[in-house]
Design an enzyme around this catalytic site. Sequence first.
Site, PDB file in Angstrom:
ATOM      1  N   ASP A  33     -53.207   0.146  17.943  1.00  0.00           N
ATOM      2  CA  ASP A  33     -53.769   1.471  17.633  1.00  0.00           C
ATOM      3  C   ASP A  33     -54.414   1.492  16.243  1.00  0.00           C
ATOM      4  O   ASP A  33     -54.009   0.748  15.348  1.00  0.00           O
ATOM      5  CB  ASP A  33     -52.650   2.526  17.717  1.00  0.00           C
ATOM      6  CG  ASP A  33     -53.209   3.941  17.790  1.00  0.00           C
ATOM      7  OD1 ASP A  33     -54.364   4.113  18.239  1.00  0.00           O
ATOM      8  OD2 ASP A  33     -52.484   4.882  17.403  1.00  0.00           O
ATOM      9  N   GLY A  43     -60.245   3.437  15.797  1.00  0.00           N
ATOM     10  CA  GLY A  43     -61.169   4.537  15.498  1.00  0.00           C
ATOM     11  C   GLY A  43     -61.103   4.902  14.022  1.00  0.00           C
ATOM     12  O   GLY A  43     -62.139   5.067  13.361  1.00  0.00           O
ATOM     13  N   ARG A  44     -59.861   5.020  13.506  1.00  0.00           N
ATOM     14  CA  ARG A  44     -59.706   5.390  12.091  1.00  0.00           C
ATOM     15  C   ARG A  44     -60.239   4.304  11.168  1.00  0.00           C
ATOM     16  O   ARG A  44     -60.819   4.582  10.128  1.00  0.00           O
ATOM     17  CB  ARG A  44     -58.223   5.696  11.798  1.00  0.00           C
ATOM     18  CG  ARG A  44     -57.836   7.103  12.240  1.00  0.00           C
ATOM     19  CD  ARG A  44     -56.351   7.255  12.315  1.00  0.00           C
ATOM     20  NE  ARG A  44     -55.819   6.622  13.515  1.00  0.00           N
ATOM     21  CZ  ARG A  44     -54.547   6.320  13.695  1.00  0.00           C
ATOM     22  NH1 ARG A  44     -53.671   6.563  12.748  1.00  0.00           N
ATOM     23  NH2 ARG A  44     -54.147   5.768  14.822  1.00  0.00           N
ATOM     24  N   HIS A  79     -63.289  -0.974  17.641  1.00  0.00           N
ATOM     25  CA  HIS A  79     -62.798  -1.693  18.824  1.00  0.00           C
ATOM     26  C   HIS A  79     -63.316  -3.136  18.816  1.00  0.00           C
ATOM     27  O   HIS A  79     -62.599  -4.064  19.174  1.00  0.00           O
ATOM     28  CB  HIS A  79     -63.263  -1.001  20.115  1.00  0.00           C
ATOM     29  CG  HIS A  79     -62.752   0.400  20.266  1.00  0.00           C
ATOM     30  ND1 HIS A  79     -61.443   0.741  20.018  1.00  0.00           N
ATOM     31  CD2 HIS A  79     -63.371   1.558  20.641  1.00  0.00           C
ATOM     32  CE1 HIS A  79     -61.278   2.041  20.243  1.00  0.00           C
ATOM     33  NE2 HIS A  79     -62.434   2.561  20.600  1.00  0.00           N
ATOM     34  N   SER A 127     -55.091   2.958  28.016  1.00  0.00           N
ATOM     35  CA  SER A 127     -54.064   3.707  28.751  1.00  0.00           C
ATOM     36  C   SER A 127     -54.692   4.604  29.813  1.00  0.00           C
ATOM     37  O   SER A 127     -55.898   4.897  29.761  1.00  0.00           O
ATOM     38  CB  SER A 127     -53.245   4.570  27.786  1.00  0.00           C
ATOM     39  OG  SER A 127     -53.995   5.702  27.371  1.00  0.00           O
ATOM     40  N   ARG A 173     -61.260  10.099  27.140  1.00  0.00           N
ATOM     41  CA  ARG A 173     -62.119   9.998  25.938  1.00  0.00           C
ATOM     42  C   ARG A 173     -63.590  10.162  26.316  1.00  0.00           C
ATOM     43  O   ARG A 173     -63.935  10.084  27.501  1.00  0.00           O
ATOM     44  CB  ARG A 173     -61.888   8.639  25.265  1.00  0.00           C
ATOM     45  CG  ARG A 173     -60.490   8.544  24.680  1.00  0.00           C
ATOM     46  CD  ARG A 173     -60.344   7.329  23.813  1.00  0.00           C
ATOM     47  NE  ARG A 173     -59.018   7.312  23.225  1.00  0.00           N
ATOM     48  CZ  ARG A 173     -58.657   6.530  22.238  1.00  0.00           C
ATOM     49  NH1 ARG A 173     -59.517   5.675  21.731  1.00  0.00           N
ATOM     50  NH2 ARG A 173     -57.434   6.581  21.754  1.00  0.00           N
ATOM     51  N   LEU A 222     -48.528 -19.767  26.599  1.00  0.00           N
ATOM     52  CA  LEU A 222     -48.267 -18.329  26.415  1.00  0.00           C
ATOM     53  C   LEU A 222     -48.698 -17.516  27.645  1.00  0.00           C
ATOM     54  O   LEU A 222     -49.798 -17.694  28.157  1.00  0.00           O
ATOM     55  CB  LEU A 222     -49.061 -17.832  25.194  1.00  0.00           C
ATOM     56  CG  LEU A 222     -49.002 -16.333  24.906  1.00  0.00           C
ATOM     57  CD1 LEU A 222     -47.637 -15.942  24.347  1.00  0.00           C
ATOM     58  CD2 LEU A 222     -50.103 -15.927  23.930  1.00  0.00           C
ATOM     59  N   ARG A 265     -46.189  -1.351  16.995  1.00  0.00           N
ATOM     60  CA  ARG A 265     -47.287  -0.379  17.100  1.00  0.00           C
ATOM     61  C   ARG A 265     -47.975  -0.292  15.753  1.00  0.00           C
ATOM     62  O   ARG A 265     -47.344   0.029  14.740  1.00  0.00           O
ATOM     63  CB  ARG A 265     -46.809   1.018  17.511  1.00  0.00           C
ATOM     64  CG  ARG A 265     -48.016   1.962  17.633  1.00  0.00           C
ATOM     65  CD  ARG A 265     -47.691   3.338  18.141  1.00  0.00           C
ATOM     66  NE  ARG A 265     -48.939   4.102  18.289  1.00  0.00           N
ATOM     67  CZ  ARG A 265     -49.231   4.924  19.279  1.00  0.00           C
ATOM     68  NH1 ARG A 265     -48.358   5.111  20.233  1.00  0.00           N
ATOM     69  NH2 ARG A 265     -50.381   5.562  19.318  1.00  0.00           N
ATOM     70  N   ARG A 273     -44.756   6.519  18.119  1.00  0.00           N
ATOM     71  CA  ARG A 273     -44.505   6.978  19.484  1.00  0.00           C
ATOM     72  C   ARG A 273     -44.870   5.874  20.475  1.00  0.00           C
ATOM     73  O   ARG A 273     -45.518   4.886  20.120  1.00  0.00           O
ATOM     74  CB  ARG A 273     -45.283   8.263  19.773  1.00  0.00           C
ATOM     75  CG  ARG A 273     -46.774   8.157  19.524  1.00  0.00           C
ATOM     76  CD  ARG A 273     -47.478   9.504  19.756  1.00  0.00           C
ATOM     77  NE  ARG A 273     -48.862   9.462  19.335  1.00  0.00           N
ATOM     78  CZ  ARG A 273     -49.401  10.238  18.374  1.00  0.00           C
ATOM     79  NH1 ARG A 273     -48.651  11.092  17.713  1.00  0.00           N
ATOM     80  NH2 ARG A 273     -50.675  10.130  18.069  1.00  0.00           N
ATOM     81  N   ILE A 274     -44.450   6.101  21.722  1.00  0.00           N
ATOM     82  CA  ILE A 274     -44.626   5.090  22.772  1.00  0.00           C
ATOM     83  C   ILE A 274     -45.914   5.323  23.562  1.00  0.00           C
ATOM     84  O   ILE A 274     -46.432   4.408  24.199  1.00  0.00           O
ATOM     85  CB  ILE A 274     -43.390   5.119  23.736  1.00  0.00           C
ATOM     86  CG1 ILE A 274     -42.071   4.878  22.971  1.00  0.00           C
ATOM     87  CG2 ILE A 274     -43.523   4.119  24.875  1.00  0.00           C
ATOM     88  CD1 ILE A 274     -41.937   3.500  22.368  1.00  0.00           C
TER      89      ILE A 274
HETATM   90  C1  IPE Z   1     -52.194   4.155  22.727  1.00  0.00           C
HETATM   91  O1  IPE Z   1     -53.028   4.610  21.724  1.00  0.00           O
HETATM   92  C2  IPE Z   1     -52.963   3.427  23.787  1.00  0.00           C
HETATM   93  C3  IPE Z   1     -53.528   2.143  23.418  1.00  0.00           C
HETATM   94  C4  IPE Z   1     -53.432   1.550  22.268  1.00  0.00           C
HETATM   95  C5  IPE Z   1     -54.239   1.461  24.460  1.00  0.00           C
HETATM   96  P1  IPE Z   1     -53.621   6.090  21.734  1.00  0.00           P
HETATM   97  O2  IPE Z   1     -54.462   6.227  20.525  1.00  0.00           O
HETATM   98  O3  IPE Z   1     -54.259   6.376  23.041  1.00  0.00           O
HETATM   99  O4  IPE Z   1     -52.302   6.982  21.625  1.00  0.00           O
HETATM  100  P2  IPE Z   1     -52.085   8.446  21.074  1.00  0.00           P
HETATM  101  O5  IPE Z   1     -53.132   9.309  21.694  1.00  0.00           O
HETATM  102  O6  IPE Z   1     -52.210   8.398  19.591  1.00  0.00           O
HETATM  103  O7  IPE Z   1     -50.690   8.806  21.496  1.00  0.00           O
HETATM  104  C1  IPE Z   2     -56.676   1.981  19.783  1.00  0.00           C
HETATM  105  O1  IPE Z   2     -57.393   2.572  18.781  1.00  0.00           O
HETATM  106  C2  IPE Z   2     -57.529   1.479  20.912  1.00  0.00           C
HETATM  107  C3  IPE Z   2     -57.392   2.254  22.150  1.00  0.00           C
HETATM  108  C4  IPE Z   2     -56.602   3.293  22.320  1.00  0.00           C
HETATM  109  C5  IPE Z   2     -58.199   1.853  23.257  1.00  0.00           C
HETATM  110  P1  IPE Z   2     -57.842   4.084  18.836  1.00  0.00           P
HETATM  111  O2  IPE Z   2     -59.177   4.156  19.504  1.00  0.00           O
HETATM  112  O3  IPE Z   2     -56.795   4.945  19.459  1.00  0.00           O
HETATM  113  O4  IPE Z   2     -57.975   4.400  17.307  1.00  0.00           O
HETATM  114  P2  IPE Z   2     -57.484   5.679  16.530  1.00  0.00           P
HETATM  115  O5  IPE Z   2     -56.047   5.887  16.872  1.00  0.00           O
HETATM  116  O6  IPE Z   2     -58.327   6.813  16.996  1.00  0.00           O
HETATM  117  O7  IPE Z   2     -57.689   5.345  15.102  1.00  0.00           O
HETATM  118 MG    MG Z   3     -55.196   5.942  18.732  1.00  0.00          MG
END
Ligand code: IPE
Ligand code: IPE
Ligand code: MG
Length: 233
Positions: free
Chosen positions: A12, A15-16, A29, A57, A63, A124, A181, A187-188
Amino acid sequence: MKMPHHVAIIMDGNGRWANKRGLPRIAGHKIGLESVRAVIKGCSEKKIEVLTLFAFSTENWERPKDEVGYLTGQLLVKALEEEMDELHKSGVQLRVIGEIWRLDNKLQQKIADAQKLTAGNLGLKLVIAISYSGRWDITEAVRKLCGEVAAGKIKADDITTEKIGEYISLHDLPEPDLLIRTGGEQRISNFMLWQFAYTELYFTDVLWPDFREKELVDALNVYVSRDRRFGKC
Ligand code: IPE
Ligand code: IPE
Ligand code: MG
């Protein structure tokens, strides 16, 4: 040193990472793929048996269309095209879990080819969770079990925790010992709800594109210092 057999990662913060640099989310990404490469290499070298990566997910389908298209189309297709030869050479066995049928046909074909190519590899075991959610996984198991009962193959009384476990993704592999994470959230997010019953949780503020071998080693060091009791004293 008791290393984990199975490491799962919620990748995760892409995006940030991009936002902080004034770049489109997609750029995060893209760079995140470098981190994927680094953890695969790190886990292979450390003889970790299974690495499961949460790539997309069930909820991520909500999105914006261009981001979904990039993640479930271009990026995964590109990754499989560019990486498979090298992964195959290094003995990686690839498996994909999730609602594969929701992906476009080209990607489905690439996944099928890659799984077939690497099926006999002994290195692996790399699991990619795409269009995956823990609730989906449990629902699938329940649906299949109900089918068995309806067909008279098993009785409702035969349904035990072990029996349900046999229908959950990756039931033939060791359960995840360590969940990492990145990105600061604790969170999960509907990842492997069944399999995480006794998994050690490790959260880091490092954003996924910045997570490399050093950060993996930090997480493994925390893991080895943990005392796992599994409910015993
Ligand atoms: C969890 O990240 C899913 C993946 C990394 C594939 P998200 O960015 O979707 O989770 P939330 O929305 O913060 O819970
Ligand atoms: C995780 O990064 C990648 C996926 C969920 C596919 P995010 O896209 O959720 O990035 P943030 O959490 O918005 O920074
Ligand atoms: Mg995210």
